[in-house]
Design a protein around this motif. Structure first.
Motif, short mmCIF file in Angstrom:
data_model
loop_
_atom_site.label_atom_id
_atom_site.label_comp_id
_atom_site.label_asym_id
_atom_site.label_seq_id
_atom_site.Cartn_x
_atom_site.Cartn_y
_atom_site.Cartn_z
N LEU A 1 0.84 -1.20 0.00
CA LEU A 1 0.00 0.00 0.00
C LEU A 1 0.87 1.25 0.00
O LEU A 1 0.57 2.24 -0.70
N ALA A 2 1.96 1.23 0.76
CA ALA A 2 2.86 2.39 0.82
C ALA A 2 3.51 2.64 -0.53
O ALA A 2 3.67 3.80 -0.96
N ILE A 3 3.90 1.58 -1.25
CA ILE A 3 4.52 1.74 -2.57
C ILE A 3 3.55 2.38 -3.55
O ILE A 3 3.87 3.38 -4.21
N LEU A 4 2.34 1.82 -3.65
CA LEU A 4 1.38 2.35 -4.61
C LEU A 4 0.95 3.76 -4.25
O LEU A 4 0.82 4.63 -5.12
N GLY A 5 0.77 4.03 -2.95
CA GLY A 5 0.41 5.38 -2.53
C GLY A 5 1.50 6.38 -2.85
O GLY A 5 1.22 7.51 -3.28
N SER A 6 2.77 5.99 -2.67
CA SER A 6 3.88 6.89 -2.97
C SER A 6 3.97 7.18 -4.46
O SER A 6 4.21 8.33 -4.86
N VAL A 7 3.78 6.17 -5.30
CA VAL A 7 3.86 6.39 -6.75
C VAL A 7 2.69 7.25 -7.23
O VAL A 7 2.85 8.08 -8.13
N ILE A 8 1.52 7.07 -6.62
CA ILE A 8 0.40 7.97 -6.95
C ILE A 8 0.76 9.41 -6.57
O ILE A 8 0.49 10.36 -7.32
N GLY A 9 1.39 9.59 -5.40
CA GLY A 9 1.84 10.92 -5.01
C GLY A 9 2.83 11.50 -5.99
O GLY A 9 2.80 12.70 -6.31
N TRP A 10 3.73 10.66 -6.51
CA TRP A 10 4.68 11.09 -7.55
C TRP A 10 3.92 11.58 -8.79
O TRP A 10 4.18 12.67 -9.30
N GLY A 11 2.99 10.76 -9.27
CA GLY A 11 2.26 11.12 -10.49
C GLY A 11 1.46 12.40 -10.34
O GLY A 11 1.45 13.27 -11.24
N LEU A 12 0.78 12.57 -9.21
CA LEU A 12 0.00 13.79 -8.98
C LEU A 12 0.91 15.02 -8.88
O LEU A 12 0.56 16.10 -9.38
N SER A 13 2.06 14.87 -8.26
CA SER A 13 2.99 16.00 -8.15
C SER A 13 3.52 16.41 -9.52
O SER A 13 3.65 17.60 -9.82
N ILE A 14 3.82 15.41 -10.37
CA ILE A 14 4.29 15.72 -11.73
C ILE A 14 3.19 16.40 -12.53
O ILE A 14 3.44 17.39 -13.26
N ALA A 15 1.96 15.91 -12.43
CA ALA A 15 0.85 16.55 -13.15
C ALA A 15 0.67 17.99 -12.68
O ALA A 15 0.45 18.90 -13.49
N ALA A 16 0.78 18.22 -11.38
CA ALA A 16 0.66 19.59 -10.86
C ALA A 16 1.80 20.46 -11.36
O ALA A 16 1.60 21.65 -11.67
N PHE A 17 3.00 19.89 -11.48
CA PHE A 17 4.14 20.63 -12.02
C PHE A 17 3.84 21.14 -13.43
O PHE A 17 4.24 22.25 -13.80
N GLY A 18 3.13 20.34 -14.21
CA GLY A 18 2.80 20.75 -15.56
C GLY A 18 1.77 21.86 -15.64
O GLY A 18 1.61 22.48 -16.70
N LEU A 19 1.08 22.14 -14.53
CA LEU A 19 0.02 23.15 -14.53
C LEU A 19 0.47 24.50 -13.99
O LEU A 19 -0.14 25.52 -14.31
N VAL A 20 1.51 24.52 -13.15
CA VAL A 20 1.90 25.78 -12.51
C VAL A 20 2.87 26.56 -13.40
O VAL A 20 3.57 25.97 -14.23
N ARG A 21 2.91 27.88 -13.21
CA ARG A 21 3.80 28.73 -14.00
C ARG A 21 4.68 29.63 -13.14
O ARG A 21 5.36 30.50 -13.66
N GLU A 22 4.64 29.43 -11.85
CA GLU A 22 5.57 30.10 -10.95
C GLU A 22 6.73 29.16 -10.67
O GLU A 22 6.51 27.99 -10.32
N LEU A 23 7.96 29.65 -10.83
CA LEU A 23 9.12 28.78 -10.70
C LEU A 23 9.19 28.13 -9.33
O LEU A 23 9.46 26.92 -9.22
N TRP A 24 8.93 28.89 -8.27
CA TRP A 24 9.06 28.31 -6.94
C TRP A 24 8.04 27.21 -6.71
O TRP A 24 8.33 26.21 -6.06
N LEU A 25 6.83 27.38 -7.31
CA LEU A 25 5.82 26.33 -7.20
C LEU A 25 6.22 25.09 -7.99
O LEU A 25 6.03 23.96 -7.55
N GLY A 26 6.79 25.33 -9.18
CA GLY A 26 7.24 24.20 -9.98
C GLY A 26 8.33 23.41 -9.28
O GLY A 26 8.32 22.17 -9.26
N LEU A 27 9.29 24.12 -8.67
CA LEU A 27 10.35 23.44 -7.94
C LEU A 27 9.79 22.68 -6.74
O LEU A 27 10.25 21.58 -6.42
N LEU A 28 8.78 23.27 -6.08
CA LEU A 28 8.15 22.61 -4.94
C LEU A 28 7.47 21.32 -5.38
O LEU A 28 7.57 20.29 -4.69
N MET A 29 6.79 21.34 -6.53
CA MET A 29 6.12 20.13 -7.02
C MET A 29 7.14 19.05 -7.39
O MET A 29 6.94 17.86 -7.11
N LEU A 30 8.25 19.45 -8.00
CA LEU A 30 9.28 18.47 -8.34
C LEU A 30 9.92 17.90 -7.08
O LEU A 30 10.23 16.70 -7.02
#
Length: 434
Positions: A312-341
């Motif tokens: 459960l921890a593995i799958l939950g962590s990879v879902i967190g990775w995917g959601l963070s990457i998707a959010a990175f693609g939506l933001v346009r402030e550099l500090w927010l992008g770095l935070l998502m990465l």
């Protein structure tokens, strides 16, 4: 009340703070592990310095980004071929000896690179050859070194040890390039190679102090005895074993989903310009952000030893990775992008801790080397496939669409894995089954 123990109002808070940080007990209590960890950390920093120096030399000699990019290609094929073969060898010979030979070989390659830089022997072909040989030595010895850990550390401390190994790896990825760049600017590429050569002394010393590590004689883990008594350990045996073990197979597939669909590093130059109006400096920040997040995640990993549902921890962590990457693609402030990465890197390090622990505990000792070899192939090949996937989608649509859809595709792949393998969600570290 008379005789009652004195209360400590701040004791609970202090215990909570201590519990949040990485568990250092394997370093405190196990001298062999402590030496191996320190040697790996120092060597990792040195290797990253060498990687920067080789790229700088190739670009200085050719002026070509394509020629510099070929450095990665010359390391990829030896990593894949020798990673698989090295895993099979690690299941047949003394792993300590294999690790010692690999570390010594890497030190010799660094010495050769130092000599060519000091003498001005300007040859791109030599640099490519050195990188290929270096990758071969690393791939041959890495499965042996990784499969030693369950012999050195009790199973209850394996999550903590894997978290510390992640700290070691990410220290190398963050400190190594920065230190290497500073040394190269001040003293030339030869300084990075010389430091790397000396740094391998720590790993060689750690390997030398270990007892013999012949496979199958201890630390069998769950399923011990699978394949026992076979006179030869083959790569195909490892692949067959992985195919027949649903929990281990699912952990590998989860990592591949994250690397193929949710790793947009090939798009960082275009994103730096298109999203943030930046240049090479911004690219450097984007590259570093996931490693910084991974390091933070490892440093604050004191809680991982209390988690039992590793699947459960593995799958939950990879879902967190995917959601963070998707959010990175939506933001346009550099500090927010770095935070998502950084958040993605943190999620990835948590996934890695539990995946490594599952592989070390659930697999029998005589299969650990080959599984580590397959793991190297996944780690080496997955990001390259991810580069192809993200670049292709970006060419057909746009970098933003590629990043967002890649992150969401990663989440969809993990949900599909969870639906097809519900037993993986119930995996209990107290009763490990491969």
């Amino acid at each position: 009340m008379e005789g009652a123990a004195p209360t400590d109002p701040g004791g609970g808070w202090r215990r909570a703070v201590r519990g949040a940080f990485a568990d250092l007990s394997p370093l405190r209590e196990i001298p062999d592990y402590r030496r191996v960890w320190f040697g790996s950390t120092v060597s990792s920093i040195g290797q990253q310095m060498t990687a920067v120096a080789v790229s700088v030399q190739v670009y200085a000699l050719t002026g070509s980004s394509f020629a510099t990019g070929l450095v990665g290609l010359f390391s990829l094929f030896p990593l894949i071929a020798f990673g698989l073969y090295g895993g099979a060898v690690a299941d047949r010979v003394d792993r300590r000896l294999l690790g010692l030979i690999g570390s010594a070989g890497l030190a010799v390659v660094s010495a050769v690179l130092a000599v060519q830089a000091l003498t001005g022997f300007d040859s791109v072909a030599l640099l490519y050859a050195a990188v290929a040989v270096q990758a071969a030595f690393f791939a041959m010895s890495s499965p042996a070194r990784s499969s030693m850990i369950p012999r050195l550390v009790p199973s209850r401390q394996l999550p903590a040890a894997n978290a510390l190994n992640t700290v070691s790896m990410n220290l190398g990825m963050t400190v190594g390039p920065m230190l290497g760049g500073a040394l190269i600017a001040a003293y030339g590429a030869q300084s990075a190679y010389l430091v790397d050569m000396v740094a391998f002394g720590a790993t060689i010393y750690a390997m030398w102090r270990l007892p013999a590590m012949k496979p199958g004689s201890a630390g069998g883990g769950a399923g011990a005895g699978a394949g026992a008594g076979k006179p030869r350990a083959s790569v195909l045996d490892g692949l067959r074993f992985l195919r027949e073990q649903p929990n281990l197979r699912t952990s590998f597939l989860a990592d591949l989903a994250a690397m193929i669909f949710g790793l947009p590093r090939a798009l960082f130059p275009a994103i730096a310009v298109g999203f943030y109006g930046g240049g090479p400096g911004t690219v450097g920040l984007l590259v570093a952000a996931p490693a910084v997040g991974a390091l933070v995640g490892a440093l604050f990993s004191g809680w991982v030893s209390r988690v039992r549902r590793h699947g459960l921890a593995i799958l939950g962590s990879v879902i967190g990775w995917g959601l963070s990457i998707a959010a990175f693609g939506l933001v346009r402030e550099l500090w927010l992008g770095l935070l998502m990465l950084a958040a993605a890197g943190c999620a990835d390090t948590i996934s890695m801790i539990f995946r490594n622990t599952m592989m070390q505990v659930a697999a029998p000792d005589e299969m650990r080397g080959r599984l580590q070899g397959i793991f190297i192939v996944v780690v080496a090949g997955g990001p390259r496939l991810g580069d192809f996937e993200s670049g292709t989608v970006a060419a057909l649509t746009s970098p933003a669409v590629s990043v967002v859809t890649g992150g969401l595709a990663c989440v969809a792949a993990i949900l599909l894995l969870a639906a097809r393998r519900p037993a993986f969600l119930r995996y209990d570290a107290r009763h490990p089954t491969p």
